[in-house]
Design a protein around this motif. Sequence first.
Motif, short mmCIF file in Angstrom:
data_model
loop_
_atom_site.label_atom_id
_atom_site.label_comp_id
_atom_site.label_asym_id
_atom_site.label_seq_id
_atom_site.Cartn_x
_atom_site.Cartn_y
_atom_site.Cartn_z
N SER A 97 10.92 -11.13 -3.40
CA SER A 97 9.60 -11.03 -2.76
C SER A 97 9.49 -9.70 -2.04
O SER A 97 10.51 -9.09 -1.67
CB SER A 97 9.39 -12.18 -1.75
OG SER A 97 10.29 -12.06 -0.66
N ARG A 99 6.55 -7.32 0.52
CA ARG A 99 5.25 -7.16 1.20
C ARG A 99 5.19 -5.79 1.85
O ARG A 99 6.03 -5.47 2.70
CB ARG A 99 5.05 -8.25 2.25
CG ARG A 99 3.76 -8.09 3.06
CD ARG A 99 3.56 -9.25 4.01
NE ARG A 99 2.41 -9.04 4.87
CZ ARG A 99 2.46 -8.50 6.08
NH1 ARG A 99 3.63 -8.14 6.60
NH2 ARG A 99 1.37 -8.33 6.80
N ALA A 101 3.61 -3.87 4.37
CA ALA A 101 2.78 -4.12 5.55
C ALA A 101 2.04 -2.87 6.02
O ALA A 101 0.87 -2.94 6.41
CB ALA A 101 3.65 -4.67 6.68
N ASN A 116 8.58 -5.27 3.98
CA ASN A 116 9.43 -6.46 4.10
C ASN A 116 9.76 -6.98 2.70
O ASN A 116 8.86 -7.19 1.88
CB ASN A 116 8.71 -7.56 4.89
CG ASN A 116 8.32 -7.09 6.29
OD1 ASN A 116 9.11 -6.41 6.95
ND2 ASN A 116 7.12 -7.43 6.73
N ALA A 222 2.86 -2.39 -5.44
CA ALA A 222 2.38 -3.12 -4.26
C ALA A 222 1.25 -2.35 -3.60
O ALA A 222 1.22 -1.11 -3.63
CB ALA A 222 3.51 -3.35 -3.27
N THR A 225 -1.09 -4.74 2.42
CA THR A 225 -1.73 -6.03 2.68
C THR A 225 -2.22 -6.09 4.12
O THR A 225 -1.84 -5.28 4.97
CB THR A 225 -0.74 -7.17 2.43
OG1 THR A 225 0.38 -7.01 3.32
CG2 THR A 225 -0.23 -7.15 1.01
N THR A 230 0.38 -12.94 3.13
CA THR A 230 1.73 -13.39 2.78
C THR A 230 2.30 -12.51 1.69
O THR A 230 1.62 -11.67 1.10
CB THR A 230 1.69 -14.86 2.31
OG1 THR A 230 0.89 -14.93 1.13
CG2 THR A 230 1.11 -15.76 3.38
N ALA A 231 3.57 -12.75 1.39
CA ALA A 231 4.23 -11.94 0.36
C ALA A 231 3.64 -12.16 -1.01
O ALA A 231 3.75 -11.31 -1.88
CB ALA A 231 5.72 -12.26 0.34
N THR A 234 1.31 -9.45 -2.83
CA THR A 234 1.78 -8.23 -3.47
C THR A 234 2.03 -8.47 -4.96
O THR A 234 2.20 -9.59 -5.40
CB THR A 234 3.08 -7.75 -2.80
OG1 THR A 234 4.05 -8.80 -2.87
CG2 THR A 234 2.84 -7.37 -1.36
#
Length: 254
Positions: A97, A99, A101, A116, A222, A225, A230-231, A234
């Motif tokens: 996973s 993300r 940010a 993350n 990606a 977000t 949430t992850a 992406t």
Amino acid sequence: MEASKPPNSNTPVAVKVNGGGNASGGRPTSSPIKAQRHGLPHRSLAPPHCRRQRGCCCCCCCLSLTLLIGLVFLAAIAAGVFYVFYRPKRPSFSVSSLRLATLNISDTDLLTSSLNLSVTVRNRNQNIVFLYEDLTVSASSDGVAIGEGTIQGFAQGFDTSTVLKATVSSTGRRLDPAEASRLRKMNLYPLEIDVYTEASIKIGGFKSRSISVRASCDGIEAAVTEANATAAATTTGSARCKVKLRFDIWKWTI
């Protein structure tokens, strides 16, 4: 009766010279230079003890070479026996996973980023334990480094998978104007994730020296977000990771 006259001391006496000999009748001599010039062999000028030393050196070199070949042969046999009994497999890494940010570039080309991600490490061996030291995780986009993070080391048992979480970030790093311009034009960022660590292999009571482990993951895209996203927001695409192990002995890489 007349007295015999003494021989005249001034009368020349003929002396027969055989083969260019000297006047004393001895064997003719020749220098090494003349002998070489006429193609005649001559003895080496090196003392006997020097010749003995050269012979000893040759014997030592031959003995050392024989021992080295023997050690290499024994090592090859040991490696073959180890492979037959344990069938070792390299660990596998995957990005499970991710993300993005934050990825912000100021007017003065200062980068601020936060990423993350979760990395899954799998041990596919039935009899081998991996003892990992701290892992360094770095991220880049289009060849531009956007952050770095650290994951604490761990031990991984037989045939298990471990999920590791990390935050990769950068604060106030100045970019090259060309790099900053490329990143500003992107809405969807292609990402490359690199994981580097050192690990020991444990088999029963035996523990090996540390080997270098490097995993390179690409095929990830990606977008930045929202703060409460949430992850799953992406896009990881066809993410894939290549793992290389490097041994310090002769710098072997597999």
